[in-house]
Design an enzyme around this catalytic site. Structure first.
Site, PDB file in Angstrom:
ATOM      1  N   PRO A  80      -6.976  -5.791  16.719  1.00 60.13           N
ATOM      2  CA  PRO A  80      -7.591  -6.956  17.374  1.00 60.13           C
ATOM      3  C   PRO A  80      -8.189  -7.887  16.328  1.00 60.13           C
ATOM      4  O   PRO A  80      -9.229  -7.595  15.740  1.00 60.13           O
ATOM      5  CB  PRO A  80      -8.671  -6.320  18.252  1.00 60.13           C
ATOM      6  CG  PRO A  80      -9.028  -5.047  17.546  1.00 60.13           C
ATOM      7  CD  PRO A  80      -7.782  -4.569  16.868  1.00 60.13           C
ATOM      8  N   ASP A 136      -9.380  -7.689  10.932  1.00 61.66           N
ATOM      9  CA  ASP A 136      -9.401  -6.621  11.936  1.00 61.66           C
ATOM     10  C   ASP A 136     -10.833  -6.479  12.458  1.00 61.66           C
ATOM     11  O   ASP A 136     -11.729  -6.037  11.732  1.00 61.66           O
ATOM     12  CB  ASP A 136      -8.924  -5.311  11.305  1.00 61.66           C
ATOM     13  CG  ASP A 136      -8.823  -4.167  12.300  1.00 61.66           C
ATOM     14  OD1 ASP A 136      -9.298  -4.328  13.444  1.00 61.66           O
ATOM     15  OD2 ASP A 136      -8.276  -3.114  11.938  1.00 61.66           O
ATOM     16  N   HIS A 137     -11.033  -6.829  13.733  1.00 64.69           N
ATOM     17  CA  HIS A 137     -12.378  -6.811  14.305  1.00 64.69           C
ATOM     18  C   HIS A 137     -12.897  -5.389  14.523  1.00 64.69           C
ATOM     19  O   HIS A 137     -14.098  -5.181  14.764  1.00 64.69           O
ATOM     20  CB  HIS A 137     -12.398  -7.582  15.628  1.00 64.69           C
ATOM     21  CG  HIS A 137     -13.689  -8.279  15.891  1.00 64.69           C
ATOM     22  ND1 HIS A 137     -14.905  -7.803  15.448  1.00 64.69           N
ATOM     23  CD2 HIS A 137     -13.973  -9.424  16.560  1.00 64.69           C
ATOM     24  CE1 HIS A 137     -15.878  -8.613  15.831  1.00 64.69           C
ATOM     25  NE2 HIS A 137     -15.340  -9.610  16.506  1.00 64.69           N
ATOM     26  N   LYS A 138     -12.018  -4.392  14.451  1.00 64.85           N
ATOM     27  CA  LYS A 138     -12.471  -3.003  14.535  1.00 64.85           C
ATOM     28  C   LYS A 138     -13.297  -2.633  13.310  1.00 64.85           C
ATOM     29  O   LYS A 138     -14.101  -1.707  13.348  1.00 64.85           O
ATOM     30  CB  LYS A 138     -11.273  -2.044  14.645  1.00 64.85           C
ATOM     31  CG  LYS A 138     -10.366  -2.257  15.843  1.00 64.85           C
ATOM     32  CD  LYS A 138      -9.435  -1.075  16.062  1.00 64.85           C
ATOM     33  CE  LYS A 138      -8.650  -0.668  14.827  1.00 64.85           C
ATOM     34  NZ  LYS A 138      -7.682  -1.686  14.410  1.00 64.85           N
TER      35      LYS A 138
END
Length: 413
Positions: free
Chosen positions: A214, A385-387
């Site tokens: 994400p 990567d928002h994780k």
């Protein structure tokens, strides 16, 4: 006693491989460590070594086959040993890889009719890269008639081009004519073009990225007027030509040291940071795009980065990369400025946290205390990567990189 040789996992992400070349035939003696196959994985064409010694009794894998990890490739035995067909039949039903379940489709393995030596097959003896073989097919060059000038007699693309120029012209069939046209980007509307292996793998990995990573995206515009002048100064006085990518890679590496979470990967309930700062450099090749790594960039000066980058580009385009050139990266730099692209949103490479897209440098009028100055500006878009990282942290990282590029004296030469 007869023993099977299976397709090993040649890389951390490898699930399958395509047999590019078979270097042995029935009756040959093989020693432990001898190269027996060339295998094309999702990252590179690699040499497969035999884990055992013995004499080749059966060759189960065929050139151009795509097999799952754990699929039987070869049967070795004692010199005078007779290996029954029932043993071969049992191998073709094997459905587990050495490292865990990895079903091997029996339809992907061509079974020899008998234990007797196979008919001579020129393809099994030909030493040539996948691109060289493809070029030979497009130009109608018979590889069995060529003597390679590459390492260990390997046939190169140059060998094929010379052979094609030397032979008399002949009418091309419709299929033969369509392949070079498609390769050169001259496909006609309404035609269907088959994906080559690199294109298929790229499509699969980019789909995986979109499904599992994400991302959010940050864009800044850097004033690289001073950088352009600094590069010109270095290249005029030095023996090493430094590219804009070299400056960018060095700035990114310095930024990753300052903001180490940007090197991370989600591992369960924790973030695992990279052991070293290896940065991928997107390089265009005839079959698609490859992003090998410039290693330990944070520990190198700008000129050494320039040398390493140039060597990496040459190895990539000569099809001489190995697995170590492709695994372990924490980010990638992709520069489309040479194509006139001002900005774009790149897709994060699976296994990495970010990718930085670089646009062309443009002369732009900028207001300055009531005056108008012409400055050299460059767009940079960071996919994250928002994780792993949040927007504020990533924004600080990108702003830090921009400042380094705007004042390049802070980058070690």
């Amino acid at each position: 006693m007869a023993k099977e040789i299976k397709l090993p996992q040649l890389g951390q992400t490898m699930e399958e491989g395509t047999v590019v070349n078979c270097l042995v035939k029935v009756g040959d003696e093989v020693k432990k460590g001898d190269v027996i196959f060339e295998i094309e994985t999702d990252k590179a064409t690699l040499e497969m070594e035999s884990p055992l010694g013995g004499f080749v009794k059966h060759v189960l894998a065929k050139v151009d086959q795509t097999l799952l990890v754990g699929a039987p490739m070869l049967v070795l035995g004692e010199k005078d040993e007779e290996v029954p067909q029932s043993f071969v039949d049992s191998l073709l039903g094997v459905e587990s890889a050495p490292s865990g379940p990895a079903p091997a489709a029996t339809t992907a393995i061509a079974e020899p009719a008998k234990a007797a030596p196979e008919p001579a097959k020129p393809a099994g003896k030909i030493m040539a890269s996948p691109r060289a073989k493809k070029l030979a097919q497009e130009l109608g060059v018979d590889l069995t008639t060529l003597k390679g000038t590459g390492p260990a007699g390997k046939i190169t693309e140059l060998d094929i081009q010379k052979a094609a120029e030397a032979k008399p012209a002949r009418p091309a069939t419709a299929a033969a004519a369509a392949a070079p046209a498609a390769a050169a980007g001259e496909a006609r509307l309404g035609t269907t073009i088959a994906l080559n292996r690199l294109q298929r793998i790229t499509a699969e990995r980019m789909l995986k990225s979109k499904q599992e990573i994400p991302c959010f995206y940050l864009t800044v515009r850097a004033d690289v007027t001073n950088l352009v002048a600094k590069r010109a100064e270095l290249n005029a006085a030095g023996d090493v030509k430094v590219s804009f990518n070299d400056f960018i890679i060095k700035a990114v590496a310095t930024g990753l040291e300052r903001f180490p979470i940007m090197t991370g990967q989600l591992a369960g309930s924790a973030i695992k940071l990279a052991d070293a700062i290896h940065i991928g450099l997107a390089i265009s090749v005839p079959d698609g795009l490859v992003a090998p790594l410039v290693k330990d960039v944070n520990n190198k000066g700008l000129k050494q980065i320039a040398r390493d980058s140039q060597a990496l580009i040459e190895r990539t385009r000569a099809d001489k990369l190995d697995l170590s050139d492709l695994e372990g990266g924490c980010t990638t730099v992709s520069n489309l400025g040479a194509f006139g692209i001002e900005s774009f949103i790149p897709i994060v490479v699976p296994g990495q946290c970010t990718i930085l897209g670089i646009g062309k440098i443009t002369d732009t009028c900028v207001p300055d205390n009531g005056n108008i100055l012409v400055r050299k500006l460059m767009n940079m878009t960071l996919s994250v990567d928002h994780k792993v990282a949040n927007g504020a942290y990533a924004a600080q990282f990108l702003d830090f990189v921009r400042n380094l590029l705007e004042e390049p004296s802070g980058l070690t030469v």
